[in-house]
Design an enzyme around this catalytic site. Structure first.
Site, PDB file in Angstrom:
ATOM      1  N   LYS A 113       3.968   9.989   9.274  1.00  0.00           N
ATOM      2  CA  LYS A 113       3.986   9.408   7.926  1.00  0.00           C
ATOM      3  C   LYS A 113       3.402  10.421   6.954  1.00  0.00           C
ATOM      4  CE  LYS A 113       0.981   6.004   6.703  1.00  0.00           C
ATOM      5  NZ  LYS A 113       0.217   6.654   5.618  1.00  0.00           N
ATOM      6  N   GLU A 182       2.060   0.732  -0.766  1.00  0.00           N
ATOM      7  CA  GLU A 182       0.626   0.452  -0.893  1.00  0.00           C
ATOM      8  C   GLU A 182       0.211   0.269  -2.353  1.00  0.00           C
ATOM      9  OE1 GLU A 182      -2.092   3.190   1.036  1.00  0.00           O
ATOM     10  OE2 GLU A 182      -3.820   2.000   0.370  1.00  0.00           O
TER      11      GLU A 182
HETATM   12  O1  KIV Z   1      -4.375   5.741   6.755  1.00  0.00           O
HETATM   13  C1  KIV Z   1      -4.039   4.550   6.640  1.00  0.00           C
HETATM   14  O2  KIV Z   1      -4.655   3.628   7.193  1.00  0.00           O
HETATM   15  C2  KIV Z   1      -2.870   4.264   5.823  1.00  0.00           C
HETATM   16  C3  KIV Z   1      -2.583   2.818   5.519  1.00  0.00           C
HETATM   17  C4  KIV Z   1      -3.479   2.331   4.454  1.00  0.00           C
HETATM   18  C5  KIV Z   1      -1.159   2.620   5.180  1.00  0.00           C
HETATM   19  O3  KIV Z   1      -2.197   5.153   5.399  1.00  0.00           O
END
Ligand code: KIV
Length: 268
Positions: A113, A182
């Site tokens: 991600k 988010e």
């Molecule tokens: O690092 C994380 O926990 C995240 C979430 C808030 C989506 O990116």
């Protein structure tokens, strides 16, 4: 066991058919427990920096931290998709993005991600073309907390909503299998979900506005009592359970000073 590509395809196919659950986990026992509970995606997020490592925000997280925690978590997971976060400044160029994704994938992440919308499309496309599934992350981007001077809710104006709609279209077109939304105003999150061809996964974006929900495990189980985001209602109080157990053990193991007899003293 399914391949990473099969797991990513399964998540993508949830659009219109299944609510997706994404919970963060940063180590072997948590990964294993979440997997056994049936969670769809286990995110080894860069939130590890705050809830596990004691940093004030995610900008202190390095690749060494992420590799260590992704590998540990992946060892406990059989069915869920393990998602590894790409830390700040590890995807500043297309080449760096592919290299970072490759390293996370090699230690056990099924997908990676990265934060950002249309401006990241080229990097997303290159990672997907390298055979590594990607999940996008738009709206409030925690890695930009310093530039933006705090955590600001997005999608409050029509202009911001249109920019987010363009972001969803761009990351979907680039090949992500889902996108985290988010800190977005609920009505805008709903619009993004309706427009998106891939599942939207909401956090701080209202309830029932997205195709799935994201939660940080420490917030959900009450394991980080010093800060709890306003949008979460903890379902347990792990901090209290742990403190009570430790206090009870200390009380029971208390021994009157001078009352212990050592073997050497007995012999005398
Ligand atoms: O690092 C994380 O926990 C995240 C979430 C808030 C989506 O990116």
């Amino acid at each position: 066991m399914k391949t990473s590509q099969e797991k990513a395809a399964r998540i993508r196919a949830c659009k219109h058919s299944k609510h997706v659950t994404l919970v963060t986990g940063y180590d072997y026992p948590t990964g294993r427990l979440l997997d056994e509970a049936g969670v769809d995606i286990i995110l080894v997020g860069d939130s590890v920096g705050m809830v596990m490592l004691g940093f004030p925000d995610t900008t202190h997280v390095t690749m060494a931290h992420m590799l260590h925690h992704v590998a540990a978590t992946a060892r406990g997971v059989k069915n869920a998709l393990v998602l590894g976060d790409m830390p700040i400044h590890t995807y500043d160029t297309v080449e760096a993005a592919v290299e970072t994704a490759r390293q996370l994938y090699d230690v056990g992440a099924d997908a990676v991600k990265l934060e950002g919308g249309a401006e990241q499309a080229e990097k997303i496309k290159a990672i997907v073309e390298a055979g590594i599934p990607v999940i996008g992350h738009i709206g409030l981007l925690p890695q930009r907390v310093k530039e933006e001077g705090g955590y600001k809710i997005k999608g409050k104006t029509e202009e911001e909503a249109l920019a987010l709609l363009a972001d969803v279209a761009a990351v979907a077109e680039a090949g992500v299998c889902a996108v985290v939304v988010e800190g977005v105003r609920p009505d805008t999150a709903r619009r993004l979900t309706i427009a998106s061809p891939i599942p939207t996964l909401g956090i701080g974006a209202g309830s029932h506005t997205c195709d799935g929900d994201v939660v940080v495990i420490h917030d959900l189980v009450g394991a980080f009592p010093w800060f709890v985001p306003g949008f979460i209602k903890p379902r347990a109080n792990v901090a209290e359970v742990m403190t009570t157990a430790v206090k009870s053990w200390m009380k029971d193991s208390y021994t009157e000073p001078g009352s212990v007899t050592y073997p050497a003293e007995k012999e005398d």
